[in-house]
Design an enzyme around this catalytic site. Sequence first.
Site, short mmCIF file in Angstrom:
data_model
loop_
_atom_site.label_atom_id
_atom_site.label_comp_id
_atom_site.label_asym_id
_atom_site.label_seq_id
_atom_site.Cartn_x
_atom_site.Cartn_y
_atom_site.Cartn_z
N LYS A 41 -74.59 -59.24 32.64
CA LYS A 41 -75.10 -58.20 33.54
C LYS A 41 -75.90 -57.18 32.75
O LYS A 41 -75.79 -57.09 31.53
CB LYS A 41 -73.94 -57.45 34.23
CG LYS A 41 -73.04 -58.29 35.10
CD LYS A 41 -73.65 -58.57 36.44
CE LYS A 41 -72.71 -59.30 37.36
NZ LYS A 41 -72.46 -60.68 37.02
N SER B 40 -76.77 -64.26 39.46
CA SER B 40 -76.84 -62.80 39.55
C SER B 40 -77.96 -62.20 38.69
O SER B 40 -78.25 -61.02 38.80
CB SER B 40 -75.51 -62.15 39.16
OG SER B 40 -75.31 -62.21 37.77
#
Length: 156
Positions: free
Chosen positions: A111, A73
């Site tokens: 993230k 990600s």
Amino acid sequence: MPNVTLQYLERRLNQPLAQAWQPITADDLTEIPLLGRVSAGMPIEACPEVGSIQVPTRMVRRNTYALRVCGDSMVDCNIFDGDVIIIERRESAENGETAVVMINDQEVTLKKLYIEKSGVRLQPANERMAPIYLRNDDIQVIGLVMGVVRQAELAA
């Protein structure tokens, strides 16, 4: 086990993370704890494992540790599956910082963190993946990414 060449990438401050990585030489190494894995994808249960890794001394600050990345990600920030990220332990992050975040005291993920009116957005650096929206009370910042250790064979 074959001899593996490692590449050390240090974060240049005040640069977008995708361009912030600067290769450095490993002249003087220091051992830091390798505390487990962090998901760069769907959050995974925090499962500590105790180990250590040698990193250049200049990458080590007061509360530095390492985590192995699982998932893709964060590929647009030049952080790939299998990389080891060097983390500086912090309890807060600026808007847009790449952070290791604990969700509901159980799961950890890597993230970009954005504080919004309705709560927090955990944004992947991969256009194929959707952000995660949570309430402020559901997350705890546990560290910021300061460096990457990559096996040279994996380097692009």
